[in-house]
Design a protein around this motif. Structure first.
Motif: not given
Length: 190
Positions: A27, A38, A42, A68
């Protein structure tokens, strides 16, 4: 695995997502706190994601965060639908020290967001109202119905991180294979 590139006057984004991954993240948004959130998403969703965004950070973080969310949501929609052989519904409560946040979601193909998280001002240089903008962009573009509710907490970082993690775990649970259901709807389609 799905990929999407999106160019506007405000952001240039390239993103790849594999919902059948193991939680690998690469990222790069230029916003450290957002990258951290983020990466937590994930890891706890077991989704692999590569995301690079060059945004107009000299203006503020809004366009980068929202765009995003749009891109991630569009890719999730391509990865999830047409829906078949999955649980469809997922929920999770995640605690981080004094904070607790619950997420319940439905892979309904009918986007809706309920966001009841009481944080104001900033975490470092990050405007916390952008978290709601991010989740709104994701659900509107992915077709997910999502409720994110703060149960308790005082530390803004903990509350926001618990929001991302609860969304991740709920999504992972909704995507669990269930071949008994076929298309998980009495309508026969989602």
């Amino acid at each position: 695995m799905q990929e999407l590139n999106r160019d506007t006057k405000e952001t240039t984004i390239s993103c790849k997502i594999d919902i059948n991954g193991t939680g690998k993240a690469d990222i790069q948004t230029g916003i450290g706190f957002f990258d951290h959130m983020l990466e937590a998403f994930t890891k706890h969703s077991a989704i692999d994601m590569t995301l690079k965004c060059d945004g107009d950070l000299h203006v503020d973080y809004h366009h980068t965060v929202e765009d995003c969310g749009i891109v991630i949501g569009k890719i999730l929609k391509k990865e999830i639908f047409p829906i078949e052989n999955v649980e469809r519904y997922g929920n999770a409560t995640v605690v981080m020290d004094e904070a607790s946040v619950t997420c319940a979601l439905d892979l309904s193909n009918r986007p809706f967001l309920v966001y009841e998280v009481d944080v104001i001002e900033k975490v470092g240089t990050f405007d916390v109202e952008l978290v709601e903008e991010f989740f709104h962009a994701i659900v509107m573009n992915s077709g997910i119905t999502c409720h994110i509710i703060q149960d308790r907490g005082r530390n803004k970082h903990h509350i926001i991180e618990a929001s991302f993690k609860s969304f991740a775990v709920a999504l992972r649970r909704a995507l669990v294979e269930n071949t008994k259901l076929g298309i998980p709807s009495t309508k026969g389609v989602l």
